[in-house]
Scaffold this motif. Structure first.
Motif, PDB file in Angstrom:
ATOM      1  N   PRO A   1     -11.000  18.326   4.370  1.00  0.00           N
ATOM      2  CA  PRO A   1     -11.233  16.899   4.126  1.00  0.00           C
ATOM      3  C   PRO A   1     -10.359  15.985   4.964  1.00  0.00           C
ATOM      4  O   PRO A   1     -10.673  14.827   5.158  1.00  0.00           O
ATOM      5  N   ASN A   2      -9.236  16.504   5.473  1.00  0.00           N
ATOM      6  CA  ASN A   2      -8.348  15.747   6.352  1.00  0.00           C
ATOM      7  C   ASN A   2      -8.059  14.351   5.785  1.00  0.00           C
ATOM      8  O   ASN A   2      -8.335  13.337   6.408  1.00  0.00           O
ATOM      9  N   HIS A   3      -7.502  14.321   4.578  1.00  0.00           N
ATOM     10  CA  HIS A   3      -7.273  13.072   3.856  1.00  0.00           C
ATOM     11  C   HIS A   3      -6.384  12.097   4.625  1.00  0.00           C
ATOM     12  O   HIS A   3      -6.591  10.897   4.562  1.00  0.00           O
ATOM     13  N   PHE A   4      -5.405  12.593   5.352  1.00  0.00           N
ATOM     14  CA  PHE A   4      -4.508  11.688   6.071  1.00  0.00           C
ATOM     15  C   PHE A   4      -5.260  10.917   7.153  1.00  0.00           C
ATOM     16  O   PHE A   4      -5.175   9.701   7.229  1.00  0.00           O
ATOM     17  N   ALA A   5      -6.011  11.611   7.968  1.00  0.00           N
ATOM     18  CA  ALA A   5      -6.745  10.956   9.062  1.00  0.00           C
ATOM     19  C   ALA A   5      -7.875  10.067   8.536  1.00  0.00           C
ATOM     20  O   ALA A   5      -8.158   9.013   9.104  1.00  0.00           O
TER      21      ALA A   5
ATOM     22  N   LEU B   1       0.838  -1.203   0.000  1.00  0.00           N
ATOM     23  CA  LEU B   1       0.000   0.000   0.000  1.00  0.00           C
ATOM     24  C   LEU B   1       0.871   1.249   0.000  1.00  0.00           C
ATOM     25  O   LEU B   1       0.569   2.234  -0.669  1.00  0.00           O
ATOM     26  N   LYS B   2       1.964   1.215   0.713  1.00  0.00           N
ATOM     27  CA  LYS B   2       2.883   2.359   0.774  1.00  0.00           C
ATOM     28  C   LYS B   2       3.445   2.679  -0.617  1.00  0.00           C
ATOM     29  O   LYS B   2       3.522   3.843  -1.012  1.00  0.00           O
ATOM     30  N   GLU B   3       3.826   1.637  -1.368  1.00  0.00           N
ATOM     31  CA  GLU B   3       4.340   1.842  -2.725  1.00  0.00           C
ATOM     32  C   GLU B   3       3.240   2.346  -3.652  1.00  0.00           C
ATOM     33  O   GLU B   3       3.483   3.186  -4.520  1.00  0.00           O
ATOM     34  N   ALA B   4       2.021   1.845  -3.463  1.00  0.00           N
ATOM     35  CA  ALA B   4       0.891   2.295  -4.283  1.00  0.00           C
ATOM     36  C   ALA B   4       0.606   3.773  -4.037  1.00  0.00           C
ATOM     37  O   ALA B   4       0.366   4.538  -4.980  1.00  0.00           O
ATOM     38  N   LEU B   5       0.651   4.190  -2.775  1.00  0.00           N
ATOM     39  CA  LEU B   5       0.417   5.598  -2.461  1.00  0.00           C
ATOM     40  C   LEU B   5       1.538   6.481  -2.982  1.00  0.00           C
ATOM     41  O   LEU B   5       1.318   7.644  -3.335  1.00  0.00           O
TER      42      LEU B   5
ATOM     43  N   LYS C   1     -13.201  12.299  -7.823  1.00  0.00           N
ATOM     44  CA  LYS C   1     -13.663  11.088  -7.158  1.00  0.00           C
ATOM     45  C   LYS C   1     -12.823  10.888  -5.900  1.00  0.00           C
ATOM     46  O   LYS C   1     -11.599  10.932  -5.950  1.00  0.00           O
ATOM     47  N   THR C   2     -13.472  10.662  -4.759  1.00  0.00           N
ATOM     48  CA  THR C   2     -12.762  10.395  -3.512  1.00  0.00           C
ATOM     49  C   THR C   2     -12.626   8.893  -3.331  1.00  0.00           C
ATOM     50  O   THR C   2     -13.601   8.160  -3.464  1.00  0.00           O
ATOM     51  N   VAL C   3     -11.408   8.452  -3.012  1.00  0.00           N
ATOM     52  CA  VAL C   3     -11.111   7.032  -2.893  1.00  0.00           C
ATOM     53  C   VAL C   3     -10.574   6.753  -1.498  1.00  0.00           C
ATOM     54  O   VAL C   3      -9.682   7.449  -1.015  1.00  0.00           O
ATOM     55  N   HIS C   4     -11.097   5.735  -0.855  1.00  0.00           N
ATOM     56  CA  HIS C   4     -10.581   5.279   0.430  1.00  0.00           C
ATOM     57  C   HIS C   4      -9.394   4.368   0.118  1.00  0.00           C
ATOM     58  O   HIS C   4      -9.520   3.387  -0.620  1.00  0.00           O
ATOM     59  N   ILE C   5      -8.215   4.667   0.671  1.00  0.00           N
ATOM     60  CA  ILE C   5      -6.989   3.977   0.249  1.00  0.00           C
ATOM     61  C   ILE C   5      -6.994   2.491   0.573  1.00  0.00           C
ATOM     62  O   ILE C   5      -6.346   1.708  -0.114  1.00  0.00           O
TER      63      ILE C   5
END
Length: 111
Positions: A76-80, A7-11, A94-98
């Motif tokens: 939006p506080n994307h990190f949290a 997931l880290k590499e994908a982000l 489009k908002t995506v949940h990681i």
């Protein structure tokens, strides 16, 4: 056998920018989630999308416009919230949940 990435590499792929600070294009597949029924939603695949970044205007009166705006948007506080905004080819956001990302650039995402 399918190639996998963390997931880290994908982000890192999603958040990547070029030398001028512009986001890079990537392909993504993810699933939606219906929190009320706690079931999986639809499967979406988008090609050639970028991470959405709201840029400041080149307008010299930008500061005046910002100060006079009455409507305030919630952060939006994307990190949290573990989300990212993606801009599609047609300009939609489009908002995506990681945690619901399945593949990035054809590589399967593992957690």
């Amino acid at each position: 056998m399918e190639k996998t990435i963390s997931l880290k590499e994908a982000l890192a792929i999603v958040d990547a920018v070029d030398e001028k600070g512009r986001p890079l294009l990537f392909d993504i597949t993810f699933r939606t989630l219906q929190r009320n029924s706690k079931t999986g939603g639809k499967l979406y695949t988008y090609n050639q999308v970028v991470k959405y970044r709201k840029l400041k205007s080149d307008n010299p009166n930008y500061l005046k416009q910002v100060q006079t705006q009455v409507k305030r948007h919630r952060n939006p506080n994307h990190f949290a919230n573990r989300t990212r905004n993606l801009e599609l080819q047609n300009g939609d956001i489009k908002t995506v949940h990681i945690r619901l990302i399945i593949t990035v650039n054809g590589l399967k995402v593992i957690y």
